[in-house]
Design a protein around this motif. Structure first.
Motif: not given
Length: 242
Positions: A110-111, A134, A139-140, A157, A173-175, A200-201
């Motif tokens: 999960e992000f 990011v 991805q982001f 992070y 943004v991150g998990p 997002d997942s």
């Protein structure tokens, strides 16, 4: 006769010298793990993390040796393009290009976006036009235009949260779990951070090089199924509280 035998022996030795590195390489996987919290890190000169553990366990189950390195995510992606890596564990995106492929899913992740308490995040509109930290190559960063954010690439992070604390960015943004663990590791007071905004997942996958020997790929595929069936992958994740 003696001269012929000597020449034959010389040819055999030469052939062995040339072919031995290829044989060793076929039995040794070059593993590159992204340098991200809990996924990959160096501790006393040794690679550690859940991505390291599951990659090496997969190789061991397949009867293969590993040479494992931990590198920034963009370097891992570059190494696939140059053919310098056989296996990794990451959330794939278009940056893989045509040199690597998804081999098998590890788990869903999960992000979320996270900001300071004075900057509440209610929905995606609260991120529009704002500088957001990011992880470089992730991805982001590639989805910045879609999300209408101004991406500020970072190494990991920890760095993202440090930029948030000094107000260089408005959000990170991150998990979810790694962000929480990074904040705890930095000793951040949770009261200065607001509620996370789910984004997002996505799925963490084993990624292999397109040039990986088909026989080795088959052995890895069988090993992956066995690790799933006997619960080994789940136990490794539980070990890291993920």
């Amino acid at each position: 006769m003696f001269r012929f035998k000597f020449l034959s022996l010389f040819v055999l030795l030469l052939a062995a010298q040339l072919l031995w590195p290829l044989a060793v390489r076929a039995e040794t996987l070059r593993v590159a793990i992204p340098e991200l919290l809990r996924c990959g890190d160096m501790e006393n000169g040794k690679p550690v993390g859940y991505c390291v553990d599951i990659a090496e366990e997969l190789a061991r189950e397949a009867g293969l040796e590993t040479v494992t390195t931990v590198r920034p995510l963009p370097r891992v992606l570059d190494d696939f393009q140059s053919g310098d890596v056989d296996l990794s564990v990451l959330v794939p995106d278009g940056a893989l290009g045509g040199k690597a492929r998804i081999f098998g899913e590890v788990r869903g992740i999960e992000f979320a976006a996270w900001a300071r308490a004075e900057t509440p995040l209610r929905d995606l509109r609260d991120l529009e036009g704002k500088p957001v930290a990011v992880v470089r190559g992730g991805q982001f960063e590639t989805r910045a235009r879609e999300l209408k954010i101004v991406p500020i690439p970072t190494r990991n992070y920890d760095m993202s949260l440090k930029l948030l604390m000094v107000r260089r960015v408005d959000a990170v943004v991150g998990p979810v779990n790694p962000l929480v663990l990074a904040a705890k590791g930095l000793g951040l007071d949770r009261s200065v951070l607001g509620r996370m905004l789910p984004l997002d997942s996505l799925s963490l996958h084993f990624i292999v090089s397109d040039s990986l020997d088909p026989d080795v790929a088959d052995r890895l595929q069988g090993a992956l199924q066995r690790l799933r069936d006997d619960g080994t992958l789940d136990r490794i994740m539980e070990k890291y509280k993920l």
